[in-house]
Design an enzyme around this catalytic site. Structure first.
Site, mmCIF file in Angstrom:
data_model
loop_
_atom_site.group_PDB
_atom_site.id
_atom_site.type_symbol
_atom_site.label_atom_id
_atom_site.label_comp_id
_atom_site.label_asym_id
_atom_site.label_seq_id
_atom_site.Cartn_x
_atom_site.Cartn_y
_atom_site.Cartn_z
ATOM 1 N N ASP A 1 0.806 -1.216 0.000
ATOM 2 C CA ASP A 1 0.000 0.000 0.000
ATOM 3 C C ASP A 1 0.838 1.266 0.000
ATOM 4 O OD1 ASP A 1 0.811 -0.682 2.669
ATOM 5 O OD2 ASP A 1 -0.704 0.680 3.485
ATOM 6 N N GLU B 1 0.232 -1.585 5.550
ATOM 7 C CA GLU B 1 1.273 -1.152 6.483
ATOM 8 C C GLU B 1 1.093 0.298 6.877
ATOM 9 O OE1 GLU B 1 5.238 0.593 7.623
ATOM 10 O OE2 GLU B 1 3.887 1.127 5.995
#
Length: 407
Positions: A80, A173
């Protein structure tokens, strides 16, 4: 290797993979899963073994050992990009042989060495920038590109000795959930490295101890025309409480090993208002004192209130990985030696934040953080140096070689 890294990275940043902290799905955005599927196909085509994509969006694969009796290690990056700034329609600019001058980002923005002095160390090198309308995504697609490039190099160069190597690309994350569904046991590594840092040479094995405090103010609403002696405005209670917080103990006044309180958000109406603080400190004892101090401040403030009330809920987020990494000094020594073998000066400094590695270290997988070669993450001034990406890739390869000597 340089051209391969460049092409791989430019391909990856075309995927919009922003995570969404308001969405409780795993991963929090479907686009991360789409990107993971793309990477899965690539890993299979490159002859990685045991390529698996879980329904939660965790992608793992293996480079089998070519020598016996060597520890199994891992390399980890995240799928991400930060929700802080747009990751849609990323249009990277490739600046070859950078001349040290301002870089025009699209039509309206400028990346200037006057504002970002780190640019001065990259004169003559190749930079990848944004066009000023989005972030770049080097955090952490540079790490993904470097891991795949390094491990593919090992697969195609069997003369380089190495043990079993595992990779994992995690979702979410950036919103603190990257380790939530990480299966340490099945990953099967004795230690790992996240490839999620910044400038060349960064080696990080200390991070904040982190907590979030939610403070809720309760008031009493009524028609403002008949409010005399009746209305209690929860927003006023909350605002006056925040005014009691230390002015200098904040992110904008802290650096290095300083901790802080940060008012992350405030919202409310007359009946109810909330203040959300994050609490950070590297020292565990000081971290506990910060949480206690804030709790006691709420209690004292309540005692002074004639009407209205505050409540506080404090939840730990993650702890300093230092306590889990230092008992295994070879993990740091190997990374330092790998850099030195390549002529890179290790830069050891604390992470003023957290990584997947901080939580994984407490889950039984010691996991320091290594550089990617990027700068100014999470915004339109983000850039990555391609030569630095090459050095990160070479560092991963060298770590694998040195680990083969650590029997």
């Amino acid at each position: 290797m340089k051209q391969q890294l460049l092409e791989r990275f430019l391909s990856y940043v075309s995927f919009d993979t922003q995570s969404d902290g308001q969405n409780q799905n795993v991963p929090s955005t479907h686009s991360q899963f789409v990107f993971a599927q793309h990477l899965r196909q690539e890993l299979v085509s490159l002859a990685f073994e045991d390529v698996q994509l879980s329904d939660k969006g965790y992608l793992t694969a293996t480079v089998p050992a070519n020598v016996e009796g060597v520890p199994s290690i891992g390399f980890i990056a995240h799928l991400d990009t930060a929700p802080d700034y747009s990751g849609k329609n990323v249009s990277p600019q490739v600046i070859e042989n950078y001349n040290g001058e301002d870089i025009q980002l699209g039509l309206a923005e400028v990346l200037s060495p006057k504002q970002f002095s780190s640019l001065n160390q990259y004169i003559g090198q190749t930079l990848i920038t944004t066009d000023g309308t989005s972030l770049l995504g080097g955090d952490d697609k540079a790490g993904i590109a470097e891991i795949i490039s390094a491990l593919h190099h090992l697969l195609t160069h069997p003369e380089i000795p190495h043990g079993k190597i595992r990779l994992c690309f995690t979702p979410d994350e950036e919103i603190g959930r990257g380790a939530d569904h990480f299966d340490v046991e099945s990953f099967g590594a004795q230690w790992a490295y996240t490839i999620d840092g910044g400038q060349v040479g960064e080696l990080e094995y200390e991070n904040f101890n982190a907590a979030t405090a939610m403070i809720t103010a309760t008031g009493n609403n009524c028609h403002p025309g008949t409010a005399y002696g009746v209305m209690v405005n929860a927003q006023t209670i909350a605002a006056r409480f925040h005014a009691k917080m230390p002015l200098k103990d904040t992110p904008e006044h802290s650096r290095d090993y300083d901790g802080f309180f940060h008012l992350l958000g405030m919202e409310g109406v007359t009946e109810k208002a909330t203040l959300t603080y994050i609490i950070r400190d590297f020292d565990l004892e000081l971290f506990e004192k910060r949480k206690q101090w804030l709790t006691e401040l709420v209690e004292k403030y309540n005692a002074d209130l004639s009407i209205g009330q505050l409540t506080i809920d404090v939840q730990d987020s993650y702890l300093n990985m230092k306590q889990q990494v230092l008992p295994h000094p070879h993990i740091i020594d190997i990374a330092k030696q790998a850099m030195q073998n390549l002529g890179i000066e290790p830069i050891i400094k604390p992470i003023r934040g957290g990584t997947d590695g901080s939580r994984l270290s407490y889950m039984g997988l010691p996991c320091p953080n290594l550089f990617t070669g990027g700068h100014n993450f999470h915004g339109k001034h983000e850039y990555v140096c391609v030569e630095s990406m090459v050095k990160a890739t070479e560092t991963i390869i060298e770590i694998a070689k040195l680990t083969a000597e650590h029997k």
